[in-house]
Design a protein around this motif. Structure first.
Motif, mmCIF file in Angstrom:
data_model
loop_
_atom_site.group_PDB
_atom_site.id
_atom_site.type_symbol
_atom_site.label_atom_id
_atom_site.label_comp_id
_atom_site.label_asym_id
_atom_site.label_seq_id
_atom_site.Cartn_x
_atom_site.Cartn_y
_atom_site.Cartn_z
ATOM 1 N N VAL A 591 33.733 26.910 -28.305
ATOM 2 C CA VAL A 591 34.272 25.726 -28.962
ATOM 3 C C VAL A 591 34.943 26.086 -30.275
ATOM 4 O O VAL A 591 34.704 27.155 -30.855
ATOM 5 N N THR A 592 35.782 25.206 -30.739
ATOM 6 C CA THR A 592 36.404 25.279 -32.050
ATOM 7 C C THR A 592 36.558 23.862 -32.554
ATOM 8 O O THR A 592 36.388 22.902 -31.776
ATOM 9 N N THR A 602 36.032 17.441 -35.504
ATOM 10 C CA THR A 602 35.993 17.150 -34.066
ATOM 11 C C THR A 602 35.927 18.468 -33.319
ATOM 12 O O THR A 602 36.749 19.364 -33.538
ATOM 13 N N VAL A 603 34.961 18.567 -32.403
ATOM 14 C CA VAL A 603 34.706 19.802 -31.662
ATOM 15 C C VAL A 603 35.363 19.728 -30.284
ATOM 16 O O VAL A 603 35.150 18.757 -29.545
ATOM 17 N N HIS A 604 36.145 20.762 -29.970
ATOM 18 C CA HIS A 604 36.828 20.869 -28.673
ATOM 19 C C HIS A 604 36.416 22.149 -27.979
ATOM 20 O O HIS A 604 36.040 23.126 -28.620
ATOM 21 N N ARG A 605 36.519 22.139 -26.673
ATOM 22 C CA ARG A 605 36.428 23.399 -25.950
ATOM 23 C C ARG A 605 37.604 24.266 -26.343
ATOM 24 O O ARG A 605 38.725 23.782 -26.556
ATOM 25 N N ALA A 606 37.382 25.576 -26.428
ATOM 26 C CA ALA A 606 38.423 26.478 -26.933
ATOM 27 C C ALA A 606 39.680 26.433 -26.081
ATOM 28 O O ALA A 606 40.792 26.639 -26.584
ATOM 29 N N LEU A 607 39.526 26.147 -24.772
ATOM 30 C CA LEU A 607 40.686 26.126 -23.879
ATOM 31 C C LEU A 607 41.267 24.731 -23.688
ATOM 32 O O LEU A 607 42.137 24.536 -22.850
ATOM 33 N N CYS A 608 40.808 23.767 -24.464
ATOM 34 C CA CYS A 608 41.358 22.414 -24.348
ATOM 35 C C CYS A 608 42.825 22.425 -24.768
ATOM 36 O O CYS A 608 43.196 23.024 -25.792
ATOM 37 N N PRO A 609 43.699 21.768 -24.028
ATOM 38 C CA PRO A 609 45.119 21.736 -24.406
ATOM 39 C C PRO A 609 45.351 21.158 -25.793
ATOM 40 O O PRO A 609 46.340 21.510 -26.453
ATOM 41 N N MET A 614 47.387 21.346 -31.589
ATOM 42 C CA MET A 614 47.079 21.219 -33.009
ATOM 43 C C MET A 614 47.371 22.520 -33.747
ATOM 44 O O MET A 614 47.881 22.514 -34.878
ATOM 45 N N ALA A 615 47.102 23.654 -33.102
ATOM 46 C CA ALA A 615 47.420 24.940 -33.725
ATOM 47 C C ALA A 615 48.918 25.107 -33.880
ATOM 48 O O ALA A 615 49.405 25.670 -34.875
ATOM 49 N N ALA A 616 49.675 24.585 -32.919
ATOM 50 C CA ALA A 616 51.136 24.710 -32.980
ATOM 51 C C ALA A 616 51.731 23.915 -34.136
ATOM 52 O O ALA A 616 52.816 24.237 -34.640
ATOM 53 N N THR A 617 51.027 22.876 -34.584
ATOM 54 C CA THR A 617 51.524 22.070 -35.716
ATOM 55 C C THR A 617 51.078 22.629 -37.066
ATOM 56 O O THR A 617 51.365 22.041 -38.102
ATOM 57 N N GLY A 618 50.355 23.759 -37.033
ATOM 58 C CA GLY A 618 49.916 24.363 -38.277
ATOM 59 C C GLY A 618 48.526 23.972 -38.741
ATOM 60 O O GLY A 618 48.082 24.428 -39.809
ATOM 61 N N ARG A 619 47.815 23.178 -37.943
ATOM 62 C CA ARG A 619 46.466 22.790 -38.314
ATOM 63 C C ARG A 619 45.545 24.009 -38.250
ATOM 64 O O ARG A 619 45.565 24.739 -37.262
#
Length: 723
Positions: A591-592, A602-609, A614-619
């Motif tokens: 998770v991340t 908010t916790v997501h599975r690491a492979l969640c789209p 969110m990483a692509a937007t710079g978060r």
């Protein structure tokens, strides 16, 4: 319209066709004269039988002619005094039918039965008398072609006669050989009938007899029947085609020049071969004209190259493609892969010196005999080859093709004559045959193996061809290893694995009829769908409608409180944590997290789209770890996707499987079916996170379900699957 006017093989046909069939016409006229005079011939044979015997001996030098003489004597005495509508003695008809079969190389038993084929139907001769004088084999053939009485069957007499004949053909294909020759002679002399009766008989010939001749490979009969039907049902097009052929017949034939070059080429290559110009029949010329527009002289025929050995066929092909310009798209190898009706040849096309395209057929002499006469050229398929007697009651017929077996199977379950007649025409309208290698089925079903289907058949057709009414439980298929819907059209050589429900709780959907091409499938599906409600085998009570759609919450949306003890810890001091509803992570998922407003992570599975977006937007991600690594004794919430083939009771079966695993359904959503596939989304509460893998396996085992995965948006890469 006279018989001569409707007969493309009559003496006033254009030159090439007239020359090709002049011996047969002379033979029929000789038989007619002999029948009228009734004189005795040489060698103790009646004069009317002399020509038949001569032709027969050409194919079978050691044939016993005594039995033919006896059969003629019985037929002539029985039919004496009967006249045909043309004014000829009736005996001319069985003689003409026998000559047609003799020209095609039929063996003696077939010729004996053809001489007698109308005696039981039209005279006082009985089947017992035929059996006593000529044996059970001849008796069976005569019985097979004997029509049923209209006085007994009324309007059903014609379809039921054909049903009887097809069943008899299933045991002995020579029955249909006699019927085809019988119809050909009747069509040749149809001009004495009223126009409306001519049209009715021609339509039945077109819809039933011609397709049967094609399937049995008897091209010589099929092509002449096609021309006779063409003349009656389409007289204007027939007249135009005949005129075009006549106009070209007085011009130099370009195919003759190309044939001379081919002979020279093969002589130089020392390949013994016979090169002929083979004229097209009128229907074939008409089809070419429709496809190509203007006709050239080369369009009116094809080259036929006859050799001795199979290997010579390929040697001829190599020389033609080396010394002429080939039309590559026209090449077909029906020697390595014969057609379903026994046909074998190499097909190619080459360009002549002045650009004319010459379609060319290359085959051995034996292949040519089979191409012309089909099953008739094989003689008696039941005669032992080792000199021993065949086992009683066993007839392993090598000439019985797959289409006939299918036809015989579905006709047994079709008692209604009108339904049988319509289904028969539909079945025979299918062109071509494919072979599919099939696995999968209900317990106790047929073993894996090859099945024959008409070209264009779907997985639905294959299921019913393989399993009969047990195919009602078919849920889907894998074609060549890939999941496929039941609507998928199959191709020759496909590997098919049918996915079947373990019981009879399922049934065919109405749209299956849209995908069924074979009568067997259509009739079985229609019978099931027409049953009164509650009569379907194993039907369950009507299930309640599914809950309203419940979309998965998006990232950052408020989530339901998580059960105590299954909390994650974020590497952000003072931050509260919640589990994302889009992918519902549970231990031990990687998770991340991402910080959102209000100091929450908010916790997501690491492979969640959502993580990638969110990483692509710079978060910047926030490190997260599970507070409790012990997977036992702690409840959790998870969202699962079940992808399945659509069928009745699927929702009830999945809900039952979930409940059996001790999980509770919080919400469920069912997407509308698409191409017979459906996706169910379940948000579940598990009392124990350790039970997740077994829950997913249990859902996967529900009939019709082909995939179960943890939910994300769409189908996340690397999602947990259970196979």
């Amino acid at each position: 319209m006279s018989a001569e006017a409707t007969d493309p093989e009559s003496p006033d046909a254009p030159g090439r066709r007239r020359a090709r069939h002049r011996p047969a016409v002379r033979g029929l006229r000789r038989i007619g004269r002999a029948a009228l005079l009734g004189t005795a011939g040489r060698h103790g044979l009646p004069d009317a039988l002399e020509h038949v015997a001569k032709v027969h001996r050409r194919h079978h030098p050691d044939a016993d002619l005594d039995i033919l003489s006896k059969a003629y004597a019985l037929a002539e005495s029985s039919h004496r005094g009967q006249m045909r509508k043309s004014g000829e003695p009736y005996i001319t008809h069985p003689l003409a039918v026998t000559l047609i079969l003799a020209e095609l190389g039929a063996e003696t038993t077939t010729l004996t039965a053809s001489l007698l084929h109308d005696t039981v139907e039209d005279t006082e001769v009985t089947l017992d008398q035929v059996r006593e004088r000529f044996g059970s084999e001849v008796c069976y053939l005569v019985d097979g072609v004997t029509k049923l009485e209209k006085v007994d069957y009324g309007a059903a007499a014609e379809p039921e006669t054909f049903r009887k004949m097809l069943v008899a053909t299933g045991n002995d294909v020579r029955v249909m050989s006699i019927k085809l020759a019988d119809r050909l002679h009747n069509m040749r002399t149809l001009g004495v009938m009223r126009p409306e009766k001519q049209a009715r008989i021609a339509k039945v010939t077109r819809d039933v007899l011609i397709p049967l001749a094609e399937r049995l490979g008897v091209q010589a009969l099929k092509t002449e029947l096609e021309d006779l039907v063409f003349a009656i049902l389409h007289p204007e097009e027939y007249a135009t085609t005949r005129r075009l052929v006549a106009e070209h017949s007085v011009r130099p034939d370009p195919l003759a020049a190309i044939a001379a070059r081919v002979r020279t080429t093969l002589d130089e290559a020392r390949i013994p071969a016979e090169v002929l110009v083979r004229p097209r029949h009128f229907v074939s010329v008409h089809r070419v004209r429709l496809a190509r527009g203007e006709l050239t002289g080369a369009d009116l025929g094809r080259l036929l190259v006859l050799v001795t050995e199979d290997a010579d066929c390929y040697a001829v092909l190599g020389e033609l493609h080396t010394c002429f310009t080939p039309v590559v798209s026209e090449f077909k190898d029906f020697i390595a892969a014969p057609k379903f009706n026994l046909y074998q040849s190499l097909h190619t096309a080459v360009s002549g010196e002045f650009g004319q395209i010459a379609e060319t057929l290359i085959r051995t002499h034996q292949m040519h005999r089979v191409a012309e006469a089909g099953v008739i050229a094989l003689g008696n398929p039941y005669a032992p080859t080792d000199g021993s007697d065949a086992p009683d009651g066993e007839r392993a017929d090598p000439t019985r093709p797959g289409w006939l077996s299918r036809l015989l199977e579905w006709q047994r379950t079709t008692p209604d004559p009108d339904t049988f007649w319509t289904s028969l025409r539909d079945d025979l309208a299918q062109e071509g045959e494919i072979t599919v290698f099939c696995t999968g089925g209900p317990p106790g079903g047929p073993a894996d193996g090859a099945i024959g289907l008409p070209a264009g058949a779907s997985c639905v057709d294959a299921a019913y061809a393989r399993h009969g009414e047990a195919a009602h439980c078919c849920l889907g298929a894998r074609v060549n290893g890939r999941l496929a819907t039941l609507a998928t059209v199959l191709h020759d050589g496909d590997r098919l694995h049918l996915l079947m429900a373990p019981d009879s709780a399922t049934g065919p959907a109405p749209e299956w009829l849209d995908h069924a091409r074979t009568p067997a499938a259509r009739l079985a599906i229609s019978r099931w769908l027409s049953r009164p409600p509650g009569q379907e085998s194993g039907e369950r009570p009507q299930e309640p409608p599914p809950p309203g759609p419940a979309a998965c919450p998006g990232a950052g949306a408020p989530a339901e409180p998580t059960p105590a003890g299954v909390l994650a810890v974020a590497d952000l001091p003072g931050a509260s944590v919640r589990l994302a509803g889009c992918c519902t992570p549970v231990p031990p998922d990687n998770v991340t997290g991402f910080a959102v407003r209000g100091g929450t992570v908010t916790v997501h599975r690491a492979l969640c789209p959502v993580v990638a977006r969110m990483a692509a937007t710079g978060r910047q991600p926030v490190g997260v770890r599970w507070r409790c690594t012990d997977r036992t004794g702690h409840g959790c919430r998870v969202t699962l996707l079940a992808e399945a083939f659509s069928r009745p009771h699927l929702l009830a079966d999945l809900t039952e499987a979930i409940a059996a695993q001790g999980a509770a359904v919080v919400s469920a959503a069912v997407e509308p079916p698409h191409e017979q596939r459906v996706r169910h989304t379940y948000t579940l509460h598990l009392p124990n996170v350790a039970g997740l893998p077994s829950l997913m396996r249990a859902m996967r085992e529900v009939p019709g379900v082909f995939d179960v995965l943890r939910a994300g948006r769409g189908r996340p890469t690397g999602a947990l699957r259970v196979r």
